[in-house]
Design an enzyme around this catalytic site. Structure first.
Site, PDB file in Angstrom:
ATOM      1  N   ASP A 192       0.979  -1.046   0.010  1.00  0.00           N
ATOM      2  CA  ASP A 192       0.028  -0.112  -0.056  1.00  0.00           C
ATOM      3  C   ASP A 192       0.893   1.356   0.096  1.00  0.00           C
ATOM      4  O   ASP A 192       0.895   2.215   0.910  1.00  0.00           O
ATOM      5  CB  ASP A 192      -0.909   0.122   1.198  1.00  0.00           C
ATOM      6  CG  ASP A 192      -1.915   1.159   1.308  1.00  0.00           C
ATOM      7  OD1 ASP A 192      -2.346   1.308  -0.068  1.00  0.00           O
ATOM      8  OD2 ASP A 192      -2.545   1.388   2.164  1.00  0.00           O
ATOM      9  N   LEU A 193       1.907   1.310  -0.913  1.00  0.00           N
ATOM     10  CA  LEU A 193       2.970   2.243  -0.996  1.00  0.00           C
ATOM     11  C   LEU A 193       2.359   3.201  -1.568  1.00  0.00           C
ATOM     12  O   LEU A 193       2.526   3.424  -2.827  1.00  0.00           O
ATOM     13  CB  LEU A 193       4.222   1.840  -1.170  1.00  0.00           C
ATOM     14  CG  LEU A 193       5.554   2.604  -0.903  1.00  0.00           C
ATOM     15  CD1 LEU A 193       5.472   2.862   0.653  1.00  0.00           C
ATOM     16  CD2 LEU A 193       6.661   1.768  -1.498  1.00  0.00           C
TER      17      LEU A 193
END
Ligand SMILES: Nc1ncnc2c1ncn2[C@@H]1O[C@H](COP(=O)(O)OP(=O)(O)O)[C@@H](O)[C@H]1O
Ligand SMILES: [Mg+2]
Length: 310
Positions: A192-193
């Site tokens: 979830d960068l």
């Protein structure tokens, strides 16, 4: 004084009874962790979608962030594991963890995050971070393949009359087997960068927070850098078309990280079609049609799917 829960987090009560129960317990839970770890709150409570974050000082006066996450699903289960694995390189340093209470004590990051950095530069920062984060995976992390296999089966189950154009669904389904076949050693994938999950430390170094870690293919990673901050690509300050803006980001990420362009592109296609499919599934589960936000989201997902390939 009991810990104050920010209204934005209390609003998550709408997500279901399990959220309500967690939010009811949260002030006590946070107080207990503060006492057990000898932490003192030093400022107003912060929050994300699924967690309370308290600025604290420890017994030595060292500033920290106490994060207590929702425990009703598995999302936050392995966050501590990945942070520990990174040991402060590329990700925020973890000082203490209690998986049972989903509590983490992190170094305090004064920020800012990447939300206000020029998007192409932000993509270069994130592409550089991949090199530090994508270390050989830990056996306890679930694999990207195990999740994506299930998600693709669910996508197939959407049927022919879904609002997601069939040719993109077919494309995602046909890309699946190649992407899921083992290629190279699995790495820790952040999962979830995006802009808000990269913050500056006191020395101005960019560090990732908030991983939803999995073990697998590093090429899985770029998509959230495309779908977040998408409004800017058509706003008053935009240079060129949305399509061009998305492609600039994609290439900045791939170049900075040294990823294989084709494989990264295929993963963007699969992830964006899955995202679109989830909007349809959510509406169907609730027994209603798509609302305007969901329609718009599906349009965006398909715009990204197209932009990276033509
Ligand atoms: N180590 C930290 N130092 C300072 N602020 C933090 C830290 N970790 C999180 N935050 C703040 O809390 C917010 C939510 O944290 P995050 O880990 O992203 O949780 P969520 O999973 O709910 O998105 C972040 O956007 C940031 O503002
Ligand atoms: Mg976050």
């Amino acid at each position: 004084m009991p810990v104050a829960i920010p209204p934005g987090l209390l609003a998550q009560r709408a997500l279901g009874d399990d959220w309500g129960r967690w939010l009811d317990r949260l002030p006590r839970l946070a107080d207990e962790v503060l006492a057990d770890w000898r932490l003192r709150p030093t400022g107003a409570s912060l929050h994300g979608h699924c967690s309370l974050v308290l600025p604290v000082a420890d017994a030595d006066g060292e500033p920290g962030a106490l994060k207590v996450a929702f425990d009703g699903d598995e999302e936050s289960l392995h966050e501590g594991l990945a942070l520990q694995r990174w040991a402060g390189r590329g990700g925020v340093r973890l000082r203490r963890a209690d998986p049972h209470r989903r509590a983490l004590l992190l170094d305090w990051l004064p920020g800012p995050d990447l939300g206000d950095v020029w998007d192409v530069e932000a993509c270069e920062v994130v592409g550089d971070l991949y090199a530090q984060l994508h270390v050989p995976a830990l056996p306890r992390l679930a694999s990207v393949a195990s999740y994506v296999e299930r998600w693709l089966r669910e996508l197939e189950g959407l049927g022919r009359d879904s609002p997601v154009p069939r040719r993109y669904v077919e494309q995602a389904l046909s890309l699946g087997p190649d992407l899921l076949a083992p290629e190279g050693d699995p790495v820790v994938v952040h999962g979830d960068l995006h802009y808000a999950n990269v913050m500056a430390d006191a020395a101005g170094e960019w560090l990732a927070i908030d991983p939803k870690p999995m073990a697998g293919d590093p090429h899985y990673e770029p998509a959230p850098m495309l779908w977040n901050r998408m409004d800017e690509l058509r706003g008053p300050g935009a240079v060129g078309s949305v399509r061009e803006g998305l492609r600039r980001r994609f290439h900045a990420l791939v170049d900075a990280a040294g990823l294989d362009e084709d494989r990264a592109r295929d993963w963007v296609v699969v992830r964006m079609v899955l995202n679109a499919g989830w909007a349809v599934q959510d509406a169907r589960r609730a027994g209603r049609g798509l609302d305007a936000d969901e329609q718009d989201w599906i349009t965006r997902c398909i715009a990204i799917t197209k932009a990276v390939q033509d």
